[in-house]
Design a protein around this motif. Structure first.
Motif, PDB file in Angstrom:
ATOM      1  N   ALA A  95       0.835  -1.211   0.000  1.00  0.00           N
ATOM      2  CA  ALA A  95       0.000   0.000   0.000  1.00  0.00           C
ATOM      3  C   ALA A  95       0.862   1.252   0.000  1.00  0.00           C
ATOM      4  CB  ALA A  95      -0.922  -0.007   1.216  1.00  0.00           C
ATOM      5  N   ALA A  96       1.911   1.254   0.810  1.00  0.00           N
ATOM      6  CA  ALA A  96       2.791   2.422   0.862  1.00  0.00           C
ATOM      7  C   ALA A  96       3.481   2.642  -0.484  1.00  0.00           C
ATOM      8  CB  ALA A  96       3.824   2.250   1.971  1.00  0.00           C
ATOM      9  N   ASN A  97       3.924   1.569  -1.091  1.00  0.00           N
ATOM     10  CA  ASN A  97       4.603   1.695  -2.384  1.00  0.00           C
ATOM     11  C   ASN A  97       3.651   2.184  -3.465  1.00  0.00           C
ATOM     12  OD1 ASN A  97       7.005   0.804  -1.265  1.00  0.00           O
ATOM     13  ND2 ASN A  97       6.670  -1.333  -1.835  1.00  0.00           N
ATOM     14  N   CYS A 133      -0.442   8.101  12.425  1.00  0.00           N
ATOM     15  CA  CYS A 133      -0.363   6.667  12.694  1.00  0.00           C
ATOM     16  C   CYS A 133      -1.561   5.935  12.097  1.00  0.00           C
ATOM     17  CB  CYS A 133      -0.307   6.417  14.207  1.00  0.00           C
ATOM     18  SG  CYS A 133      -0.127   4.684  14.670  1.00  0.00           S
ATOM     19  N   VAL A 134      -1.273   4.864  11.371  1.00  0.00           N
ATOM     20  CA  VAL A 134      -2.291   3.954  10.848  1.00  0.00           C
ATOM     21  C   VAL A 134      -1.968   2.561  11.375  1.00  0.00           C
ATOM     22  CG1 VAL A 134      -3.256   2.863   8.784  1.00  0.00           C
ATOM     23  CG2 VAL A 134      -2.748   5.310   8.785  1.00  0.00           C
ATOM     24  N   GLY A 179      -4.364   1.891   1.584  1.00  0.00           N
ATOM     25  CA  GLY A 179      -3.999   3.082   0.828  1.00  0.00           C
ATOM     26  C   GLY A 179      -4.964   4.230   1.079  1.00  0.00           C
ATOM     27  N   ARG A 180      -6.269   3.914   1.140  1.00  0.00           N
ATOM     28  CA  ARG A 180      -7.252   4.967   1.412  1.00  0.00           C
ATOM     29  C   ARG A 180      -7.038   5.570   2.799  1.00  0.00           C
ATOM     30  NH1 ARG A 180     -10.707   1.328  -1.420  1.00  0.00           N
ATOM     31  NH2 ARG A 180     -11.517   0.449   0.529  1.00  0.00           N
ATOM     32  N   ILE A 216      -4.042   7.928   2.636  1.00  0.00           N
ATOM     33  CA  ILE A 216      -4.401   9.199   1.998  1.00  0.00           C
ATOM     34  C   ILE A 216      -5.256  10.045   2.942  1.00  0.00           C
ATOM     35  CG2 ILE A 216      -5.746  10.226   0.104  1.00  0.00           C
ATOM     36  CD1 ILE A 216      -4.897   7.744  -1.580  1.00  0.00           C
ATOM     37  N   GLU A 217      -6.192   9.400   3.640  1.00  0.00           N
ATOM     38  CA  GLU A 217      -7.059  10.134   4.572  1.00  0.00           C
ATOM     39  C   GLU A 217      -6.251  10.787   5.685  1.00  0.00           C
ATOM     40  OE1 GLU A 217     -10.669   9.265   7.776  1.00  0.00           O
ATOM     41  OE2 GLU A 217     -10.255   7.802   6.184  1.00  0.00           O
ATOM     42  N   THR A 218      -5.285  10.062   6.249  1.00  0.00           N
ATOM     43  CA  THR A 218      -4.518  10.654   7.342  1.00  0.00           C
ATOM     44  C   THR A 218      -3.605  11.764   6.850  1.00  0.00           C
ATOM     45  OG1 THR A 218      -3.224  10.104   9.330  1.00  0.00           O
ATOM     46  CG2 THR A 218      -2.523   9.071   7.286  1.00  0.00           C
TER      47      THR A 218
END
Length: 337
Positions: free
Chosen positions: A236-238, A270-271, A328-329, A332-334
């Motif tokens: 997800a980060a990539n 933080c997630v 990923g969502r 993006i939200e954070t």
């Protein structure tokens, strides 16, 4: 260093410890002659004999109960519960006996016991072969809970668990047992496919319980994950291109709070990701700890990405898992908060 799958690394850890310590015994359903349903103990009975690696009746209560008695006597049992979903009959023995033995005996007895359990989904096992019950153990004082994410960690952490004087729950993500994994589901990869996953130290080596690992350095957001979700989070980060730092907890109890705190104070976000259901999952405890320790450094609310609050949905297995898109969502939200 030798390239090994997680199953091979786990087997190697038991082999190393059985060769070093005659008190280490391995048993469970089908773990002897058959070598276990996932072949984690394959060859150990032939090498060490039926008194040190043996099959048991189909009784999880009996497996753990016998192991507690052996541990109190001075042996070091490393037992297998065939699937984590089967541990409920043995839960009373784990909580009421193993976890409390040191305390109720005022230190006269300890319980050097390891309970290995394949955990999580990904093999189309349905509701009774796919659960992630780690929060049921992290809530209990007196036991330690470990979840490796790769072969090297699996071996090093299992050796530490066997050497530990107190009971350790060792949860093995079966989705990582033998297959390559890029964070996306792949219906062609099963626990029985043969692929290398990583370099593993030969011989005896131990990774201390309670030490997290930074799998990906970053400055924008901290992702806390363990087991299978470490790989999903990395994907997800990539894919989002967000400069995320990924902390592989490895050990849920004891927990490496120093590494977590340093990372969140650096990133300000933080997630938290885990495969188990959201409500009362271990992520809730992580959220509370981060909030307490890092409140004045946070620039956005802490987000959790987890499994659904439903019985394990066999037909929607891959939707149930937190995948790269859902994580990923959240990233993006954070970042937009």
């Amino acid at each position: 260093m030798t390239r090994r799958t997680m199953i091979e690394a786990i087997r190697d850890a038991m082999d190393v410890m059985m060769s070093r310590d005659d008190g280490v015994v391995v048993f469970g359903e089908d773990v002897g002659y058959f070598g276990g349903v996932f072949r984690a103990s394959q060859g150990l009975q032939a090498k060490y004999g039926t008194s040190r690696c043996f099959d048991t009746p189909i009784s999880e209560l009996g497996i753990v109960g016998i192991a507690v008695g052996m541990a109190a006597y001075g042996l070091k049992p490393c037992v297998e519960i065939q699937f984590a979903d089967y541990m409920y009959p043995a839960y009373d023995q784990i909580v009421s006996e193993a976890a409390r033995l040191r305390y109720r005996s005022n230190g006269q007895f300890t319980c050097p016991l390891v309970v290995r359990m394949p955990t999580g989904g990904g093999i189309f096992g349905g509701q009774t072969h796919s659960q992630s019950p780690e929060a049921l153990f992290t809530h209990v004082c007196g036991i330690k809970t470990v979840v490796p994410s790769n072969p090297r960690d699996a071996k090093g952490l299992l050796i530490s668990a066997i050497e530990d004087p107190d009971p350790v729950i060792f949860l093995e993500p079966k989705r990582l047992y033998n297959g390559p994994f890029d964070g996306h589901h792949d219906r062609t990869v099963t626990p029985w496919s043969k692929h290398d996953l990583g370099e593993v130290d030969d011989g005896h080596f131990a990774i201390p319980l309670g030490s997290a690992a930074i799998r990906r350095e970053g400055n924008a957001v901290t992702i806390l994950a363990y087991g299978t979700m470490v790989h999903v989070a990395e994907t997800a980060a990539n894919e989002t291109g967000i400069d995320a730092e990924i902390i592989d907890l490895r050990s849920l109890l004891p927990l490496d709070l120093d590494t977590i705190e340093a990372s969140v104070k650096k990133t300000g976000r933080c997630v938290i990701v885990h495969e188990a259901t959201l409500t009362s999952g271990f992520g809730a405890e992580l959220c509370a700890l981060v909030q307490t320790r890092c409140f004045y450094h946070l620039e956005a609310p802490i987000l959790r990405v987890a499994g659904w609050d439903t019985p394990y949905p066999h037909a929607q297995e891959w939707d149930y898992f937190p995948g790269p898109a859902r994580i990923g969502r959240a990233l993006i939200e954070t970042m937009e908060a």
